[in-house]
Design a protein around this motif. Sequence first.
Motif, PDB file in Angstrom:
ATOM      1  N   THR A   8      16.634  -3.515  31.894  1.00 44.18           N
ATOM      2  CA  THR A   8      17.554  -2.594  32.576  1.00 44.18           C
ATOM      3  C   THR A   8      17.531  -2.826  34.082  1.00 44.18           C
ATOM      4  N   ALA A  69      22.716   0.960  30.179  1.00 38.78           N
ATOM      5  CA  ALA A  69      22.726   1.456  28.789  1.00 38.78           C
ATOM      6  C   ALA A  69      23.947   2.374  28.625  1.00 38.78           C
ATOM      7  N   VAL A  73      20.927   6.224  24.374  1.00 33.24           N
ATOM      8  CA  VAL A  73      20.193   5.887  23.147  1.00 33.24           C
ATOM      9  C   VAL A  73      20.682   6.860  22.071  1.00 33.24           C
ATOM     10  N   TYR A  95      26.454   9.337  19.600  1.00 32.14           N
ATOM     11  CA  TYR A  95      26.412   8.407  20.735  1.00 32.14           C
ATOM     12  C   TYR A  95      27.067   9.102  21.922  1.00 32.14           C
ATOM     13  N   ILE A 185      22.437  -3.874  23.574  1.00 30.91           N
ATOM     14  CA  ILE A 185      22.038  -2.502  23.944  1.00 30.91           C
ATOM     15  C   ILE A 185      22.031  -2.370  25.457  1.00 30.91           C
ATOM     16  N   THR A 186      21.492  -3.400  26.122  1.00 35.08           N
ATOM     17  CA  THR A 186      21.530  -3.413  27.584  1.00 35.08           C
ATOM     18  C   THR A 186      22.726  -4.255  28.004  1.00 35.08           C
ATOM     19  N   GLN A 187      23.450  -3.730  28.978  1.00 36.03           N
ATOM     20  CA  GLN A 187      24.682  -4.390  29.372  1.00 36.03           C
ATOM     21  C   GLN A 187      24.431  -5.407  30.484  1.00 36.03           C
TER      22      GLN A 187
END
Length: 201
Positions: A8, A69, A73, A95, A185-187
């Motif tokens: 992140t 993110a 989560v 979400y 999941i992580t951009q």
Amino acid sequence: MLVAATDTTSATSVWAMTTLIKNPRVMRKVQEEIWNTGVKKGFLGEDDIQNFPYLKAVIKETLRLYLPAPLLVPRESREKCIISGYDIPAKTIVYVNAWAIQRDRNVWKNSEEFYPERFLESSINFIGQDFELIPFGAGRRICPGMSMAVASLELILANLLNSFDWKLPHGSVKEDIDTEMLPGITQHKKNPLCLVANIHI
Ligand code: HEM
């Protein structure tokens, strides 16, 4: 823990440099803030950074537009509830689209624009109290590494911007720098950011 912390923070650092090189006005302003404080030493520490309100605003604005993110989560509802007239059964996977919230034009003026000044006169912060800015989530499961993340981002960016004058590679223009993302999941930025670092004397 390792992924939550490193992936992140590194993704956000790349997004910050990406958006700064695409916004030369902001790049100039944040570098002038750092260079004009008279701090000449090679490495800036946490005390120096307290004098850089604009850098802090740049980090907030980066986390608004390029939160690493974007769907936070996933959660599961414990009991049946009603939200805005919709029945949500117990055990529903939820979400939270923080990406959409942080770019909502009903909340943010010129929401797609990278404009750190919006935070200079505002008390909005990402610590989970202002639901329009939740890159670290909110509530009891808010990111436990938030303080470390912010301290790391401040140190990384302050020192990159203090030590180097950043330029585009010869022949490129800022429009050539894209903001495409990789799935995950992580951009992360899809295409590597390639910049020229000139040592700042
Ligand atoms: C820019 C940096 C970071 C961002 C944007 C970020 C964001 C988030 C988000 C959105 C969550 C989910 C929160 C929720 O469920 O509501 C989370 C969880 C978590 N983060 Fe971070 N994080 C960052 C850096 C870090 C760092 C530096 C650490 C550790 C030193 C860390 C450790 C964790 C852990 C362990 C969790 C899971 C917590 C749980 O299971 O409840 N994060 N983070």
